[in-house]
Design an enzyme around this catalytic site. Structure first.
Site, PDB file in Angstrom:
ATOM      1  N   SER A 143     -29.391  17.288  52.228  1.00  0.00           N
ATOM      2  CA  SER A 143     -29.374  18.521  51.428  1.00  0.00           C
ATOM      3  C   SER A 143     -30.468  18.459  50.366  1.00  0.00           C
ATOM      4  O   SER A 143     -30.846  17.371  49.917  1.00  0.00           O
ATOM      5  CB  SER A 143     -28.024  18.659  50.728  1.00  0.00           C
ATOM      6  N   TYR A 156     -21.695  14.838  45.780  1.00  0.00           N
ATOM      7  CA  TYR A 156     -22.380  15.390  46.957  1.00  0.00           C
ATOM      8  C   TYR A 156     -23.841  14.909  47.014  1.00  0.00           C
ATOM      9  O   TYR A 156     -24.321  14.463  48.069  1.00  0.00           O
ATOM     10  CB  TYR A 156     -22.312  16.912  46.876  1.00  0.00           C
ATOM     11  N   LYS A 160     -25.685  12.696  49.870  1.00  0.00           N
ATOM     12  CA  LYS A 160     -26.824  13.225  50.632  1.00  0.00           C
ATOM     13  C   LYS A 160     -28.102  12.402  50.405  1.00  0.00           C
ATOM     14  O   LYS A 160     -28.915  12.252  51.321  1.00  0.00           O
ATOM     15  CB  LYS A 160     -27.049  14.694  50.266  1.00  0.00           C
TER      16      LYS A 160
HETATM   17  P1  NAP Z   1     -19.264  24.524  56.634  1.00  0.00           P
HETATM   18  O1  NAP Z   1     -19.545  25.926  57.030  1.00  0.00           O
HETATM   19  O2  NAP Z   1     -18.336  24.247  55.509  1.00  0.00           O
HETATM   20  O3  NAP Z   1     -18.786  23.713  57.951  1.00  0.00           O
HETATM   21  C1  NAP Z   1     -18.528  22.340  57.855  1.00  0.00           C
HETATM   22  C2  NAP Z   1     -18.188  21.773  59.212  1.00  0.00           C
HETATM   23  O4  NAP Z   1     -17.981  20.367  59.037  1.00  0.00           O
HETATM   24  C3  NAP Z   1     -16.905  22.337  59.787  1.00  0.00           C
HETATM   25  O5  NAP Z   1     -17.015  22.480  61.182  1.00  0.00           O
HETATM   26  C4  NAP Z   1     -15.859  21.259  59.441  1.00  0.00           C
HETATM   27  O6  NAP Z   1     -14.791  21.171  60.370  1.00  0.00           O
HETATM   28  C5  NAP Z   1     -16.700  20.002  59.544  1.00  0.00           C
HETATM   29  N1  NAP Z   1     -16.156  18.902  58.752  1.00  0.00           N
HETATM   30  C6  NAP Z   1     -16.037  18.829  57.407  1.00  0.00           C
HETATM   31  N2  NAP Z   1     -15.474  17.659  57.047  1.00  0.00           N
HETATM   32  C7  NAP Z   1     -15.235  16.987  58.205  1.00  0.00           C
HETATM   33  C8  NAP Z   1     -14.658  15.733  58.509  1.00  0.00           C
HETATM   34  N3  NAP Z   1     -14.214  14.915  57.562  1.00  0.00           N
HETATM   35  N4  NAP Z   1     -14.558  15.371  59.814  1.00  0.00           N
HETATM   36  C9  NAP Z   1     -15.007  16.182  60.786  1.00  0.00           C
HETATM   37  N5  NAP Z   1     -15.559  17.385  60.574  1.00  0.00           N
HETATM   38  C10 NAP Z   1     -15.667  17.781  59.292  1.00  0.00           C
HETATM   39  O7  NAP Z   1     -20.621  23.758  56.233  1.00  0.00           O
HETATM   40  P2  NAP Z   1     -22.147  24.149  56.526  1.00  0.00           P
HETATM   41  O8  NAP Z   1     -22.610  24.988  55.407  1.00  0.00           O
HETATM   42  O9  NAP Z   1     -22.328  24.587  57.913  1.00  0.00           O
HETATM   43  O10 NAP Z   1     -22.818  22.704  56.303  1.00  0.00           O
HETATM   44  C11 NAP Z   1     -23.124  21.827  57.370  1.00  0.00           C
HETATM   45  C12 NAP Z   1     -23.867  20.624  56.804  1.00  0.00           C
HETATM   46  O11 NAP Z   1     -25.044  21.062  56.139  1.00  0.00           O
HETATM   47  C13 NAP Z   1     -23.068  19.832  55.781  1.00  0.00           C
HETATM   48  O12 NAP Z   1     -23.333  18.458  55.904  1.00  0.00           O
HETATM   49  C14 NAP Z   1     -23.603  20.329  54.462  1.00  0.00           C
HETATM   50  O13 NAP Z   1     -23.443  19.394  53.443  1.00  0.00           O
HETATM   51  C15 NAP Z   1     -25.055  20.562  54.822  1.00  0.00           C
HETATM   52  N6  NAP Z   1     -25.724  21.521  53.946  1.00  0.00           N
HETATM   53  C16 NAP Z   1     -25.299  22.803  53.850  1.00  0.00           C
HETATM   54  C17 NAP Z   1     -25.947  23.675  53.003  1.00  0.00           C
HETATM   55  C18 NAP Z   1     -25.560  25.120  52.861  1.00  0.00           C
HETATM   56  O14 NAP Z   1     -26.128  25.788  51.980  1.00  0.00           O
HETATM   57  N7  NAP Z   1     -24.660  25.651  53.631  1.00  0.00           N
HETATM   58  C19 NAP Z   1     -27.039  23.220  52.240  1.00  0.00           C
HETATM   59  C20 NAP Z   1     -27.443  21.899  52.365  1.00  0.00           C
HETATM   60  C21 NAP Z   1     -26.784  21.057  53.223  1.00  0.00           C
HETATM   61  P3  NAP Z   1     -13.702  22.374  60.520  1.00  0.00           P
HETATM   62  O15 NAP Z   1     -14.471  23.547  61.064  1.00  0.00           O
HETATM   63  O16 NAP Z   1     -12.728  21.845  61.483  1.00  0.00           O
HETATM   64  O17 NAP Z   1     -13.183  22.606  59.140  1.00  0.00           O
END
Ligand code: NAP
Length: 248
Positions: A143, A156, A160
């Site tokens: 991130s 977080y 990361k």
């Molecule tokens: P999201 O919409 O909250 O989805 C998270 C996914 O991770 C879901 O499918 C969830 O499972 C799964 N998950 C969470 N904890 C878990 C665990 N302990 N074991 C197995 N699965 C788990 O998140 P996102 O925004 O798509 O983010 C995806 C990645 O990108 C993350 O690593 C996040 O930190 C990173 N990221 C996101 C952003 C952003 O702005 N969105 C920015 C920088 C980095 P369920 O569906 O079953 O709940």
């Protein structure tokens, strides 16, 4: 022939958001996908959707990536089901934001365990078969917070930033076996994770983004697909920020 034909990819956190987009993109490139999420319902929904588009392209698994034993078992199951693993995308992640002085020890552990230990657990589950096959692609989703730090995200950001050190060390360990390890560091992307931000926080974030907007899950998915594909075979140990210029 598609670039990832006959390849098998594990995508964690593929039940929604960025992981779901990555699963779709890799499937479009010809890979078979092990769709992992914490909940059975989300991983099954995504696998069903993929199979409707491309028959036989996906299978769903539900596991908490923070649970070492459970992840090793799922890894064995995936190898039994698909016969091989070529690509691992460690995308599962959570936030538990708070200022440090109010952050509970439980929220510190929860985030480190899911985001950083989760990646270690998943790599441990697939690294031996990859080494044996003398090929593999590991892509870890970090991130912008891990690159520049964001107030309210000490847990977080630590997880990361930890992923970046983890990936660089691992890339040095396994490069001689034909395995590459790279990091994609998204900025603010429109998913459930950012849908909880207040209008005020959103505006403040956009003010820091040179391209003046949030990104889409597909912006991350296309980069992951490139790093997983044959054109990226000479790239390892790198961090690719996809953040509208926020961290430059
Ligand atoms: P999201 O919409 O909250 O989805 C998270 C996914 O991770 C879901 O499918 C969830 O499972 C799964 N998950 C969470 N904890 C878990 C665990 N302990 N074991 C197995 N699965 C788990 O998140 P996102 O925004 O798509 O983010 C995806 C990645 O990108 C993350 O690593 C996040 O930190 C990173 N990221 C996101 C952003 C952003 O702005 N969105 C920015 C920088 C980095 P369920 O569906 O079953 O709940």
């Amino acid at each position: 022939m598609k670039p990832l034909e006959n390849q098998v990819a594990i995508v964690t956190g593929a039940g929604r958001g960025i992981g779901e987009a990555i699963a779709h993109q890799l499937a479009l490139q010809g890979a078979k996908i092990a769709v992992l999420s914490r909940s059975e319902s989300n991983s099954s929904k995504v696998a069903l959707h993929l199979n409707q588009k491309i028959a036989g392209s996906a299978k769903a698994y539900a596991v908490d990536v923070a649970d070492f034993e459970a992840v090793q078992k799922v890894g064995e199951q995936i190898i039994a089901d698909f016969g091989r693993v070529d690509i691992l995308v460690n995308n599962a992640g959570i936030t538990r934001d708070n200022l440090l002085m109010r952050m509970s020890s439980e929220h510190w552990d929860e985030v480190l365990n899911a985001n950083l230990k989760g990646a270690f657990n998943c790599v441990r589950a697939v690294i031996r078969p990859m080494i044996k096959a003398r090929s593999g692609r590991i892509i870890n989703i970090s991130s912008v917070s891990g690159l520049m730090g964001l107030a309210g995200q000490t847990n977080y950001a630590a997880s990361k930033a930890g992923l970046i050190g983890f990936s660089k060390s691992l890339s040095r360990e396994v490069a001689s076996r034909g395995i590459t390890v790279n990091v994609v560091a998204p900025g603010f992307i429109e998913t459930d994770m950012t849908s909880v931000l207040s209008e005020e926080v959103r505006h403040a974030a956009i003010a820091q983004i040179p391209l003046n907007r949030f990104g889409q899950p597909e912006d991350i998915a296309t980069a992951v697909s490139f790093l997983a594909g044959p054109s990226a075979s000479y790239i390892t140990g790198q961090v690719l920020a996809i953040d509208g210029g926020m961290s430059m």
